[in-house]
Design an enzyme around this catalytic site. Sequence first.
Site, PDB file in Angstrom:
ATOM      1  N   GLU A   2       2.819  16.144   0.887  1.00  0.00           N
ATOM      2  CA  GLU A   2       2.610  16.479   2.426  1.00  0.00           C
ATOM      3  C   GLU A   2       3.427  17.693   2.897  1.00  0.00           C
ATOM      4  O   GLU A   2       4.510  17.725   2.360  1.00  0.00           O
ATOM      5  CB  GLU A   2       2.952  15.146   3.298  1.00  0.00           C
ATOM      6  CG  GLU A   2       2.787  15.423   4.776  1.00  0.00           C
ATOM      7  CD  GLU A   2       2.775  13.958   5.611  1.00  0.00           C
ATOM      8  OE1 GLU A   2       3.101  13.148   5.115  1.00  0.00           O
ATOM      9  OE2 GLU A   2       2.791  14.573   6.758  1.00  0.00           O
ATOM     10  N   ASN A  52       0.673  12.224   8.319  1.00  0.00           N
ATOM     11  CA  ASN A  52       0.617  12.817   9.806  1.00  0.00           C
ATOM     12  C   ASN A  52       0.677  14.422  10.068  1.00  0.00           C
ATOM     13  O   ASN A  52      -0.003  14.741  11.045  1.00  0.00           O
ATOM     14  CB  ASN A  52       2.115  12.450  10.446  1.00  0.00           C
ATOM     15  CG  ASN A  52       2.190  10.912  10.285  1.00  0.00           C
ATOM     16  OD1 ASN A  52       1.089  10.071  10.236  1.00  0.00           O
ATOM     17  ND2 ASN A  52       3.237  10.191  10.366  1.00  0.00           N
ATOM     18  N   ASN A  87      -6.149  10.900   8.668  1.00  0.00           N
ATOM     19  CA  ASN A  87      -5.125  10.030   8.314  1.00  0.00           C
ATOM     20  C   ASN A  87      -4.485   9.142   9.332  1.00  0.00           C
ATOM     21  O   ASN A  87      -4.361   9.382  10.568  1.00  0.00           O
ATOM     22  CB  ASN A  87      -3.967  10.849   7.877  1.00  0.00           C
ATOM     23  CG  ASN A  87      -2.536  10.273   7.627  1.00  0.00           C
ATOM     24  OD1 ASN A  87      -2.535   9.614   6.487  1.00  0.00           O
ATOM     25  ND2 ASN A  87      -1.679  10.323   8.320  1.00  0.00           N
ATOM     26  N   GLU A  88      -4.564   7.750   9.008  1.00  0.00           N
ATOM     27  CA  GLU A  88      -3.887   6.703  10.130  1.00  0.00           C
ATOM     28  C   GLU A  88      -4.358   7.129  11.376  1.00  0.00           C
ATOM     29  O   GLU A  88      -3.636   7.094  12.326  1.00  0.00           O
ATOM     30  CB  GLU A  88      -2.299   6.732   9.658  1.00  0.00           C
ATOM     31  CG  GLU A  88      -1.807   6.322   8.515  1.00  0.00           C
ATOM     32  CD  GLU A  88      -0.420   6.074   8.453  1.00  0.00           C
ATOM     33  OE1 GLU A  88       0.447   6.607   9.455  1.00  0.00           O
ATOM     34  OE2 GLU A  88       0.176   5.701   7.388  1.00  0.00           O
ATOM     35  N   TYR A 134       3.745   0.284   3.093  1.00  0.00           N
ATOM     36  CA  TYR A 134       5.082   0.653   2.781  1.00  0.00           C
ATOM     37  C   TYR A 134       6.141  -0.597   2.765  1.00  0.00           C
ATOM     38  O   TYR A 134       5.878  -1.573   3.734  1.00  0.00           O
ATOM     39  CB  TYR A 134       5.740   1.831   3.578  1.00  0.00           C
ATOM     40  CG  TYR A 134       5.169   3.288   3.532  1.00  0.00           C
ATOM     41  CD1 TYR A 134       5.561   3.967   2.359  1.00  0.00           C
ATOM     42  CD2 TYR A 134       4.206   3.720   4.302  1.00  0.00           C
ATOM     43  CE1 TYR A 134       5.050   5.212   2.177  1.00  0.00           C
ATOM     44  CE2 TYR A 134       3.747   4.899   4.283  1.00  0.00           C
ATOM     45  CZ  TYR A 134       4.242   5.748   2.896  1.00  0.00           C
ATOM     46  OH  TYR A 134       3.887   6.951   2.988  1.00  0.00           O
ATOM     47  N   GLU A 147      -1.433   5.460   0.518  1.00  0.00           N
ATOM     48  CA  GLU A 147       0.105   5.769   0.239  1.00  0.00           C
ATOM     49  C   GLU A 147       0.563   4.441   0.171  1.00  0.00           C
ATOM     50  O   GLU A 147       0.340   3.294   0.914  1.00  0.00           O
ATOM     51  CB  GLU A 147       0.556   6.229   1.729  1.00  0.00           C
ATOM     52  CG  GLU A 147       0.021   7.603   2.120  1.00  0.00           C
ATOM     53  CD  GLU A 147       0.511   8.067   3.594  1.00  0.00           C
ATOM     54  OE1 GLU A 147       1.500   7.429   3.903  1.00  0.00           O
ATOM     55  OE2 GLU A 147      -0.101   8.985   4.153  1.00  0.00           O
TER      56      GLU A 147
HETATM   57  O1  AHR Z   1       4.518   9.632   4.042  1.00  0.00           O
HETATM   58  C1  AHR Z   1       5.067   9.536   5.129  1.00  0.00           C
HETATM   59  C2  AHR Z   1       3.924   9.507   6.287  1.00  0.00           C
HETATM   60  O2  AHR Z   1       3.821   7.748   6.313  1.00  0.00           O
HETATM   61  C3  AHR Z   1       2.791   9.876   6.427  1.00  0.00           C
HETATM   62  O3  AHR Z   1       3.004  11.229   6.949  1.00  0.00           O
HETATM   63  C4  AHR Z   1       1.971   8.932   7.212  1.00  0.00           C
HETATM   64  O4  AHR Z   1       0.560   8.936   6.768  1.00  0.00           O
HETATM   65  C5  AHR Z   1       2.850   7.771   6.841  1.00  0.00           C
HETATM   66  O5  AHR Z   1       2.854   6.993   8.158  1.00  0.00           O
END
Ligand code: AHR
Length: 508
Positions: free
Chosen positions: A27, A72, A172-173, A244, A292
């Site tokens: 990113e 993001n 994205n998200e 995550y 991700e």
């Molecule tokens: O990978 C870091 C961030 O985590 C990314 O920009 C976003 O998509 C996620 O919240």
Amino acid sequence: MKKATCFSDRHYEIGEINEKIFSSFTEHLGRSIYTGIYEPGHPDADEEGYRKDVMGLVKELQVPVIRYPGGNFVSCYDWHDGIGPREKRPRRMDYAWSSIETNEFGIDEFCRWAKKVGTEPMIAVNLGTGSIKDAGDLVEYCNHPGGTYWSDLRAANGSPEPYGVKYWCLGNEMEGSWQAGHLSAEDYTKKALEAAKIMKWVDPNIKLVACGSSYEMLPTYLEWDRTMLNELYETVDYLSTHNYTMNSGQGTTDFVAAYKQLDNHIKNSARVIDYVKAQRHFEKDLKICLDEWNVWNFQDIKLDSLDDLQGLTTFEMTSAGKWEVAPPILQEKYSLLDAIVVGGLGITLLNNADTVEIACLAQLINVIAPITTIKNGGIYKQAIYHPFHMLSRYGRGTAMKAAVDAPSYHCGFGELPIVEPAVVYEREADQVRIFVLNCDQEEEVDFHIELQGYGEKKVLRHLVLDGKDLEARNTYEMPDTVTMREAEVQNGESAVLPKLSWNVIILG
Ligand code: AHR
């Protein structure tokens, strides 16, 4: 010593492993692009400014697909800013990470770099602050052969051949209030549907990834996916989700058991897909794009749990000074324990090979990443590099069903066996490769392997990730503190798994 037996029968397959589950993500964030991939003037940079040392490690990892430019970031990004003569490109405020984006690196630089490292680009379009027309124009810029405004401009900018980008993320998200231009599920559905329509008109061969929900603490979790898929199921090819894992002081036992949390997370997304498919009588299958995943300990800021992220803006998610170019943010220093957990998450990916077709380790360079570069200096591998490398190197083939007979342990996800295996059969080499986590923190495990229908197989190699100091970390000066080691093999059907270890056992 505890005992465990792993059973696998050649007739019982989970499915073919799509090599795209060993993909990654980069990113415009921190030092991922600038002084990561791209650093003109660096002694090891090539004529286009790409760091050759970085390219070497990315090639070693054999990453089939790399997602770009965010994250993001993409929801604030105008791709037009990153094309054409460099001196004319604008410097912009990137709201996502409160940084300055110089736009020296854009879509052309990324696609050319991707070609050099032998990977396929997966491009996210801006469905936050961007328009559906911008999305269509970007597909035209990348994929149309020529004779139109955007395709001719690509040629004029140095790439007469189209890039042929196949994978496209519809934002994205978009579920999260932290996203610039965040939308409700209903509004996202309308916008994504119209963007998809235009993008597929421009190039009918592209594959589309729709934003699903990622954050389990949000009230819209999964309901978002149901609402969106109701309209988009037949138009898109993948449902995206992110996951995550954080070591937030929940204790080593639960942190190590994160493979189970990821398993639940993937299965939740798969359940919504199945629900919509059944309810609407759709024929086709939709696959999951886990675009991700990683361990992310938020070392920049102190959080007690991922739930504390709710309500935070991305401004508050880092300790960076505001409005710098490529600030050194989100530069996680991974420990041996983190690496073992990443290995466990990889086991879950293999065991879900029937539903997950693309997965991107987030991210690739400097930012929550396996590769760390020193600005104007060297490079080294973070601890998590090693399990990811082993998964990519030995995890290709057919994912096989496996059963275990082992003592159990109790954790936040219930009662689980002390060993968690994934079995892969690689036809060409005629090898069985077993990835296995020993979750027991006190004892070794005598791991016995009972194979049926594979012909005679003996343990040829046993690679181990373990160590006395779970907090050990690699540094530039000491780059091999955490690495895989070769264990002695008994050349039979057993291996001894050290306490709290991640193992790769190769039988042939
Ligand atoms: O990978 C870091 C961030 O985590 C990314 O920009 C976003 O998509 C996620 O919240």
